[in-house]
Scaffold this motif. Sequence first.
Motif, PDB file in Angstrom:
ATOM      1  N   LEU A 136       0.927  -1.094  -0.047  1.00 35.48           N
ATOM      2  CA  LEU A 136      -0.098   0.168   0.044  1.00 35.48           C
ATOM      3  C   LEU A 136       0.907   1.380  -0.157  1.00 35.48           C
ATOM      4  O   LEU A 136       0.498   2.398  -0.726  1.00 35.48           O
ATOM      5  CB  LEU A 136      -1.000  -0.073   1.138  1.00 35.48           C
ATOM      6  CG  LEU A 136      -2.008  -0.971   1.202  1.00 35.48           C
ATOM      7  CD1 LEU A 136      -2.754  -1.222   2.480  1.00 35.48           C
ATOM      8  CD2 LEU A 136      -3.101  -0.771  -0.031  1.00 35.48           C
ATOM      9  N   GLU A 194       1.547   2.266  -3.388  1.00 38.23           N
ATOM     10  CA  GLU A 194       0.743   2.898  -3.955  1.00 38.23           C
ATOM     11  C   GLU A 194       0.252   4.394  -3.344  1.00 38.23           C
ATOM     12  O   GLU A 194      -0.504   4.865  -3.704  1.00 38.23           O
ATOM     13  CB  GLU A 194      -0.660   2.084  -4.089  1.00 38.23           C
ATOM     14  CG  GLU A 194      -0.526   0.664  -4.717  1.00 38.23           C
ATOM     15  CD  GLU A 194      -1.900  -0.043  -4.686  1.00 38.23           C
ATOM     16  OE1 GLU A 194      -2.880   0.366  -4.209  1.00 38.23           O
ATOM     17  OE2 GLU A 194      -1.884  -1.267  -5.150  1.00 38.23           O
ATOM     18  N   ALA A 220      -7.229  -2.012   3.741  1.00 31.77           N
ATOM     19  CA  ALA A 220      -6.586  -2.016   2.587  1.00 31.77           C
ATOM     20  C   ALA A 220      -7.490  -2.142   1.153  1.00 31.77           C
ATOM     21  O   ALA A 220      -6.864  -1.652   0.294  1.00 31.77           O
ATOM     22  CB  ALA A 220      -5.792  -3.380   2.762  1.00 31.77           C
ATOM     23  N   ALA A 229      -6.732   0.952  -1.498  1.00 31.10           N
ATOM     24  CA  ALA A 229      -5.918   0.456  -2.523  1.00 31.10           C
ATOM     25  C   ALA A 229      -6.398   0.839  -3.918  1.00 31.10           C
ATOM     26  O   ALA A 229      -7.623   0.979  -4.212  1.00 31.10           O
ATOM     27  CB  ALA A 229      -5.624  -1.150  -2.497  1.00 31.10           C
ATOM     28  N   VAL A 278      -0.294   4.970  -0.049  1.00 29.51           N
ATOM     29  CA  VAL A 278      -1.169   4.754   1.393  1.00 29.51           C
ATOM     30  C   VAL A 278      -0.349   4.697   2.306  1.00 29.51           C
ATOM     31  O   VAL A 278       0.621   3.899   2.484  1.00 29.51           O
ATOM     32  CB  VAL A 278      -2.191   3.779   0.952  1.00 29.51           C
ATOM     33  CG1 VAL A 278      -2.928   3.661   2.169  1.00 29.51           C
ATOM     34  CG2 VAL A 278      -2.993   3.748  -0.197  1.00 29.51           C
ATOM     35  N   VAL A 303      -4.619  -5.828  -5.009  1.00 26.03           N
ATOM     36  CA  VAL A 303      -3.829  -5.654  -4.094  1.00 26.03           C
ATOM     37  C   VAL A 303      -3.383  -6.704  -3.008  1.00 26.03           C
ATOM     38  O   VAL A 303      -2.114  -6.796  -2.724  1.00 26.03           O
ATOM     39  CB  VAL A 303      -4.259  -4.309  -3.204  1.00 26.03           C
ATOM     40  CG1 VAL A 303      -5.329  -4.711  -2.469  1.00 26.03           C
ATOM     41  CG2 VAL A 303      -3.168  -3.728  -2.359  1.00 26.03           C
ATOM     42  N   LEU A 320      -3.756   2.718   6.707  1.00 24.73           N
ATOM     43  CA  LEU A 320      -4.226   1.464   6.869  1.00 24.73           C
ATOM     44  C   LEU A 320      -4.905   1.047   8.145  1.00 24.73           C
ATOM     45  O   LEU A 320      -5.551   0.231   8.117  1.00 24.73           O
ATOM     46  CB  LEU A 320      -2.833   0.471   6.530  1.00 24.73           C
ATOM     47  CG  LEU A 320      -3.132  -0.834   6.583  1.00 24.73           C
ATOM     48  CD1 LEU A 320      -4.147  -1.332   5.390  1.00 24.73           C
ATOM     49  CD2 LEU A 320      -1.612  -1.651   6.221  1.00 24.73           C
TER      50      LEU A 320
END
Length: 357
Positions: free
Chosen positions: A31, A34, A71, A75, A36, A80, A41
Motif C-alpha cells: 500500500l 501505492e 486495505a 488500494a 497509502v 492488491v 491502513l
Amino acid sequence: MRLSSITTPLHPDLDTPTHSMLGLAALAAELAAEGVSVDALFARTGADARQLEDQHARISHRQRLAIYRNARLLARRPDVGLLAGARQRISDFGIYGYAMLSSSTFGDALKFSVEHVMMAGAVFEVRYRTRGSTSVLCSYGVDALGDLLPFVAEFWRSSMTVLFSRVLEAPFPSKKMVLSFPAPPHWRNYERMFNCPVEFGAETMEWHFDSSVLDRPCPNANPITAQICQQLCERVLDERPDIPDLARRIRVECLNASGAFPSAAEMAGRIGMSVRTLHRRLAADNCSYQSILDDVRRSLAIEFLENTSMPIEQIADRVGFSDATSFRKSFRKWTGNAPTQYRDGVRSLDVNKVKLF
C-alpha cells in the motif's frame, strides 16, 4: 510422507487478541508503494501501526479484518491482495517462517504450518487431507467474511504460495484453486500468481497440490534450528489468552512450587477440588495433569539450557527428575535432541536469533 487430517480452529471470541502482526508488513509495504500511509491502513481499527515492529503485539480477529477492509478500500488496484502476498519474505513471518524453512521435509513444514496457522494470520479454519496423489488444504468458516472474502483469499493464498516456494527454493506444485466467490475482473492474475487452473463460484474453498512434494527434503533443513524455532513458536502460543483457566492455574502453581512438583492429588487440594473433578475438568479441556506437568518441566529445562551454564545434573534436579539419565531421556522425547546438543545449538544460533526479531 503422508499426513493425517489436521484441523486448526479459530478462537471462539473474535475480540480476544490472539493474532500476531506477522505477514502484515508486506501488506503495508504494498500500500505504501501505492501512496497509502501505514497510519491510514490502521485507522479506526483499534490497532497501532507501531505494533508492526513489536514481536509481542497481539490484535484480535476483528481488528485484523478491519485492517484488511481498510486495505481493500484504500488500494488503487483491485488485485492488491495478490500483490501484497507476493511481497512476503521468510523474515516477514518471523519464527513461524524460519521453523518451516529449517524443517527436514516439506511435509514436516506443512504440518507445522497448518497446526500453527493462526501465527500466519489466518482468519478462517484450515483443514488438511490427502487424496492419493493430490493433497488438499480446505478453508472453512469463510461465509462470515462476506464481501471481504476475495481479498482475504487472495492475500492468504498468495502469501502462502510465496512462503511455500521459499521453503522449497522451487515453485510450489499447485494443481488447482477452488474458490466459492465469483471471478473478479482481475481473475487472470490468479492463474499467473498460482500457476494452476482456478475454479470460481464453487461450493467449497480448496487448494489442491501434488502430494509428492510432502516427501521433498527442504534445502535449508537443520534439525536443531527447526527445533529451536518450533519451541519459540510454542512459547508464543503459551502466551495466548485462550489457554483454559484451569490449565493456566496449574502451570502457575507448578512454577511457584518449592521443592518437588505437586502430585495431582496435592494440586487438587491446593485449588480446592477433588482429584476426580480435577482429572474430569482437564479431560474436558483435552489435556491431562501429566501433560501440563511435562510441559512445565520442558519449559523450565529449556530456560535453564538457554540462559544458564547450569550442569545437566543440576537442571535435572531443578525440573523434578531423580537422575540426569531420566532427564536426558525425557528431554530427547520432548524435543528430539539431547540437552547438551540443544544447548550447543542455541549458542551457535545466538547471532541468528537476534535477526529473527
